[in-house]
Design a protein around this motif. Structure first.
Motif: not given
Length: 265
Positions: A89-114
């Protein structure tokens, strides 16, 4: 989303999350390998050695490990994806960027583990004499399907969780029910022996379809798939299309509500 600055942000989020995941632990990244192996060891003793699940399926122990690794990816992506917007939430309030990047980053981390875990699965498979089919070249397509389904569900959960935090324990229960409702620790043949209809219905679950297809390709053709049990070909395509439907619907639903995230959090 695919602008250079967004891709740089995505890369940094993935790198930061991966570093922080096991920060402070004694053995660090090795936990990404040990966790599925420890869970597999328990299930192997209980369900294969004592309850004799999968006795009619060659290399079912490897199939069990493969299924657990794939299921853990789905659980990790959806659980962490669900809470990702609130936790950032702190990052979303401070910066303007596509918020879907946050969810995608989580999925890519999980993909690395996979991918790390899949190397372990293949290693144990080779030790146990598993003969991988030439059709195994199709495996990346099934992994892509798994990724699409997990990410689509994560988008939906992340959007709802911003407003309704009770979703956390509810999703935990759904995950537990889903685990036992998916032929993960037991073979489809065991269900088929009791009810052909239920066995077919189980395989319409995209996770069941993905797990069984990958088991068929990477461990043994004795692992039954939906295209072996269902004669109507137009029905067979349903679980293959559902992950992409979830991804499209989930992404659109997320984008529709994304502008209000900063105000609500």
């Amino acid at each position: 989303m695919f602008e250079r600055k967004n891709l740089i942000l995505l890369r940094e989020l993935v790198r930061t999350d991966f570093k922080l995941r096991y920060q402070g632990s004694v053995i660090g990244y090795i936990w990404s390998v040990l966790k599925p192996l420890m869970l597999f060891a328990v299930m192997y003793v209980v369900f294969i050695k004592f309850l004799r699940f999968g006795a009619d399926v060659p290399h079912f122990a490897i199939a069990l490990l493969l299924g657990m690794v794939l299921w853990n990816f789905f659980v990790e992506t959806t659980n962490l994806g669900m809470m990702s917007i609130v936790s950032r939430g702190d990052l979303i309030r401070k910066l303007s960027f596509p918020t879907e990047i946050i969810v995608v980053s989580i999925s890519l981390n999980a993909l690395i583990n996979l991918l790390i875990s899949l190397v372990i699965v293949l290693f144990f498979g080779l030790i146990n004499g598993v003969e991988i089919s030439g059709w195994a070249i199709l495996s990346p397509l099934l992994l892509l399907e798994l990724y699409a389904f997990s990410l689509g569900v994560a988008f939906i959960l992340a959007t709802i969780y911003v407003r309704f935090r009770d979703l956390g324990p509810i999703w935990e229960v759904i995950i537990q029910v889903g685990m036992y409702g998916t032929p993960l620790i037991y073979p489809v043949s065991m269900v088929l022996a009791q009810s052909e209809i239920i066995a077919k219905l189980l395989l319409f679950n995209p996770m069941a379809q993905i797990i069984q297809d990958l088991r068929y390709l990477l461990t043994s053709p004795a692992n039954l798939t939906i295209w072996q049990l269902v004669d109507q070909k137009w029905l067979v395509v349903i679980p293959y299309l559902l992950p992409w439907l979830f991804l499209v619907v989930g992404y659109r639903y997320f984008k529709k509500h994304a502008k209000k995230f900063a105000e609500i959090i």
